[in-house]
Design a protein around this motif. Structure first.
Motif, short mmCIF file in Angstrom:
data_model
loop_
_atom_site.label_atom_id
_atom_site.label_comp_id
_atom_site.label_asym_id
_atom_site.label_seq_id
_atom_site.Cartn_x
_atom_site.Cartn_y
_atom_site.Cartn_z
N ILE A 69 0.86 -1.19 0.00
CA ILE A 69 0.00 0.00 0.00
C ILE A 69 0.89 1.24 0.00
O ILE A 69 1.63 1.49 0.96
N THR A 70 0.84 2.02 -1.07
CA THR A 70 1.61 3.27 -1.17
C THR A 70 0.63 4.44 -1.24
O THR A 70 -0.58 4.27 -1.11
N ASN A 71 1.19 5.64 -1.44
CA ASN A 71 0.36 6.86 -1.47
C ASN A 71 -0.51 6.97 -0.22
O ASN A 71 -1.71 7.20 -0.30
N GLN A 72 0.14 6.82 0.94
CA GLN A 72 -0.59 6.88 2.20
C GLN A 72 -0.56 8.26 2.84
O GLN A 72 -0.92 8.41 4.01
N GLY A 73 -0.11 9.25 2.09
CA GLY A 73 -0.14 10.62 2.60
C GLY A 73 1.23 11.16 2.90
O GLY A 73 2.20 10.41 3.07
N ASP A 74 1.32 12.49 2.99
CA ASP A 74 2.58 13.14 3.32
C ASP A 74 2.62 13.48 4.80
O ASP A 74 1.62 13.41 5.50
N ASP A 75 3.81 13.86 5.29
CA ASP A 75 3.93 14.15 6.71
C ASP A 75 5.29 14.79 6.99
O ASP A 75 6.19 14.80 6.14
N VAL A 76 5.40 15.30 8.21
CA VAL A 76 6.67 15.76 8.76
C VAL A 76 7.13 14.70 9.75
O VAL A 76 6.35 14.22 10.57
N VAL A 77 8.42 14.34 9.67
CA VAL A 77 8.96 13.25 10.49
C VAL A 77 10.20 13.76 11.23
O VAL A 77 11.06 14.40 10.64
N ILE A 78 10.27 13.46 12.53
CA ILE A 78 11.44 13.79 13.35
C ILE A 78 12.25 12.51 13.56
O ILE A 78 11.70 11.47 13.94
N GLU A 79 13.56 12.60 13.32
CA GLU A 79 14.44 11.45 13.53
C GLU A 79 15.50 11.78 14.58
O GLU A 79 16.47 12.49 14.29
N PRO A 80 15.38 11.29 15.80
CA PRO A 80 16.47 11.40 16.78
C PRO A 80 17.36 10.15 16.71
O PRO A 80 16.87 9.03 16.54
N VAL A 81 18.67 10.35 16.84
CA VAL A 81 19.62 9.24 16.84
C VAL A 81 20.64 9.48 17.95
O VAL A 81 21.17 10.59 18.07
N PHE A 104 11.85 7.28 14.55
CA PHE A 104 11.14 8.09 13.58
C PHE A 104 9.78 8.43 14.19
O PHE A 104 9.00 7.53 14.51
N VAL A 105 9.50 9.72 14.36
CA VAL A 105 8.26 10.18 14.97
C VAL A 105 7.50 11.00 13.93
O VAL A 105 7.99 12.03 13.45
N PHE A 106 6.29 10.55 13.57
CA PHE A 106 5.48 11.16 12.53
C PHE A 106 4.48 12.14 13.16
O PHE A 106 3.82 11.80 14.15
N ALA A 107 4.37 13.31 12.58
CA ALA A 107 3.50 14.35 13.15
C ALA A 107 2.02 13.97 13.07
O ALA A 107 1.28 14.15 14.05
N ASP A 108 1.57 13.45 11.93
CA ASP A 108 0.14 13.18 11.73
C ASP A 108 -0.20 11.71 11.53
O ASP A 108 -1.38 11.35 11.53
#
Length: 338
Positions: A69-81, A104-108
């Motif tokens: 399943i692709t085209n699941q929407g756009d988003d802002v993602v935070i990556e802490p390492v 990986f933390v997704f905003a929405d």
């Protein structure tokens, strides 16, 4: 492996390494801890493909699980390492033990939130020879809501996968400025019960060639051959065998453009030949081609602080799909080393 079991194994392994260090040399010549903290903020136009695109490199996990399943929407993602390491010398040479935690933390799209954990031991025997052993654990990655086939209802349910893999590399300087690395990997991808026929065991082999042709100037090429065998090949009632043969080729170039600024360019190609023999399986005699290009600019503010930003574009086309899927990620980030 659940979280408690993983923590027990980690404590046992780290304790074993400490004992090994003392056994090698009860008075190490050199020992120190390092800590590196990184953070990136991404914009992605497809949350379903984000993880697969970010890990398509020699240093990550280029053969990600299939994504239906692709085209699941756009988003802002935070990556802490966070990477914590300890280096010490012994009779064998320089030993480096590193633990890495990534998130990986997704905003929405919070179901896509996930983390990975890794442990690496690198032993340098001489300036020309070193070996490395690495373990990677990626639990409960959400791939999307997919049609389950085990009950025959075809209803949409969550598809999740946990990944374990173990990697060994041997690196040797074969000529001045040229290093050859041989890689071997074995891993497991374990799915939730609704998709258990996709549980896959895989192994990988491949060479990497690295040419360091100046200060902060490096060119790398690599090839991986991978074979994955899924439980579905022995469960014809589900018509869902994701077994495959994978060919992965990559080239990466790092060059300075200013005194404190580097540019890293990368081009990756991946070919998946699905090996399902089930006549009603959509992956029967099917294949998938993936192309991806990366550009990242790194600017060093000080010896400890670095800023970075980049863009990544991938396209993937499966023989059983009519359209080519495009995925674009852009990011800004920083890294600080204590």
């Amino acid at each position: 492996m659940n979280r408690i079991a993983f923590q027990i194994v980690l404590v046992w392994v780290l304790g074993g390494f400490s004992a090994w260090e003392l056994w090698l040399d009860d008075k190490p010549v050199h020992a120190e801890w390092t800590l590196k903290v990184e953070g990136k903020t991404f914009y992605t136009d497809d949350v379903g493909l984000f993880s697969a695109s970010r890990r398509l490199s020699l240093r990550e996990d280029p053969t990600q699980p299939v994504v239906d399943i692709t085209n699941q929407g756009d988003d802002v993602v935070i990556e802490p390492v966070v990477t914590m390491g300890k280096a010490f010398t012994s009779r064998l040479g320089l030993t480096l033990i590193e633990f890495r935690g990534q998130g990986f933390v997704f905003a929405d799209h919070s179901p896509f939130n996930h983390g990975t954990y890794g442990l690496r031991v690198t032993q340098t025997f001489s300036p020309k020879t070193k070996i490395s052993l690495r373990y990677h654990y990626g639990p409960n990655l959400f791939l999307g809501n997919n049609k389950e086939q085990r009950s025959g209802s075809g209803k949409l349910v969550e598809e999740r996968v946990s990944t374990h893999f173990w990697v060994g590399t041997v690196e040797r300087e074969i000529a001045e400025h040229f290093r050859l690395r041989a890689l071997a990997r074995y891993g497991l991808r374990l799915y939730n019960d609704n998709f258990a026929q996709r549980d896959t065991r895989f192994w990988t082999i491949g060479p990497h060639l690295e040419w360091v042709f100046g200060p902060d100037m490096k060119w790398t090429m690599g090839y991986h051959y991978e074979r994955g065998l899924a439980d579905g090949r022995n469960q014809p009632q589900f018509n869902d065998d994701v077994s495959y043969i994978n060919h992965y080729v990559t080239t990466e170039l790092r060059i300075p453009v200013f005194e404190r600024t580097l540019v890293e360019l990368a081009l990756h190609y991946e070919r998946n030949n699905f090996t399902s023999t089930l006549p009603d399986d959509k992956r029967h005699d099917a294949n998938e081609n993936v192309w991806q290009g990366d550009i990242e600019i790194q600017h060093r503010i000080s010896n400890a602080l670095q800023l970075n930003g980049g863009i990544q574009r991938s396209q993937r086309k499966a023989s059983f799909e009519s359209e080519t899927i495009i995925d674009i990620n852009v990011w800004l980030g920083a890294a600080y080393e204590f």
